[in-house]
Structure formats: C-alpha cells, structure tokens
Write a protein that holds these residues in place. Structure first.
Motif, PDB file in Angstrom:
ATOM      1  N   ASP A  61      -6.214   1.903   1.262  1.00 31.11           N
ATOM      2  CA  ASP A  61      -7.419   1.142   1.895  1.00 31.11           C
ATOM      3  C   ASP A  61      -7.452  -0.031   1.204  1.00 31.11           C
ATOM      4  O   ASP A  61      -8.461  -1.068   1.359  1.00 31.11           O
ATOM      5  N   TYR A  62      -6.399  -0.322   0.404  1.00 30.54           N
ATOM      6  CA  TYR A  62      -6.591  -1.575  -0.462  1.00 30.54           C
ATOM      7  C   TYR A  62      -5.993  -3.025   0.513  1.00 30.54           C
ATOM      8  O   TYR A  62      -5.662  -2.752   1.354  1.00 30.54           O
ATOM      9  N   GLU A  63      -6.824  -3.863   0.373  1.00 30.47           N
ATOM     10  CA  GLU A  63      -6.685  -5.010   1.339  1.00 30.47           C
ATOM     11  C   GLU A  63      -6.345  -6.230   0.567  1.00 30.47           C
ATOM     12  O   GLU A  63      -7.128  -6.666  -0.122  1.00 30.47           O
ATOM     13  N   ARG A 122      -5.524  -9.789   0.224  1.00 31.64           N
ATOM     14  CA  ARG A 122      -5.353 -11.425   1.192  1.00 31.64           C
ATOM     15  C   ARG A 122      -4.752 -12.445   0.325  1.00 31.64           C
ATOM     16  O   ARG A 122      -4.189 -13.020   0.982  1.00 31.64           O
ATOM     17  N   ARG A 150       0.768  -1.083   0.078  1.00 27.95           N
ATOM     18  CA  ARG A 150      -0.090   0.045   0.223  1.00 27.95           C
ATOM     19  C   ARG A 150       0.763   1.193   0.067  1.00 27.95           C
ATOM     20  O   ARG A 150       0.512   2.357   0.651  1.00 27.95           O
TER      21      ARG A 150
END
Length: 82
Positions: A57-59, A61, A21
């Motif tokens: 704000d990206y996640e 996984r 990020r």
C-alpha cells in the motif's frame, strides 16, 4: 572500504524493493526483529510483519537522499540517511 561499498549497494537495492513494493525482496533484507521507528509527528514502532503487510500500500512519489553515512566495524554496520 569494500564493506562500506557493499553496504551502500545493498542500501540502494533495499530502496528499489520499497519503491517496487516487493515484499519478498524487502523481507530478504530484514532481520526477524526488524522494526520501523517513526519519530515524527508522534513516535510509532511498526514491527516487521506489520511493515511487510503494509508495503504493497506504500506510495513513493519522490525520494532523495541528501546524505548517507555508513559506519561500523566487523559484523555490525549502520546506515544513516536524510
């Protein structure tokens, strides 16, 4: 072949910047007219500044590249991944 290898290396660094990020690092990869184009479920165009603003704000996984195609000549190359 050396150009393709450099582009693949930079593509990997681009992915690392996204997963971290890191807006500053990601911005170094983007031209001023960059746009993220999403086709599914509905077409959306996200311009450079908006994308960089949203990056923290990206996640991410999980992410895997099943195939990567680097193609081009002279001063224009593209990277297609799925």
């Amino acid at each position: 072949m050396a150009v393709e290898a450099e582009i693949e290396k930079r593509t990997d660094l681009w992915q690392i910047a996204i997963e971290a990020r890191d807006t500053e690092q990601a911005a170094d990869f983007l031209s001023d007219n960059y746009a993220l184009i999403i086709l599914q479920p509905n077409p959306v165009i996200v311009k450079r500044e908006e994308w960089l603003r949203m990056l923290p704000d990206y996640e991410v996984r999980g992410y895997s590249v099943e195939e990567r195609i680097v193609d081009g000549a002279r001063d224009l190359y593209t990277v297609f991944q799925r």
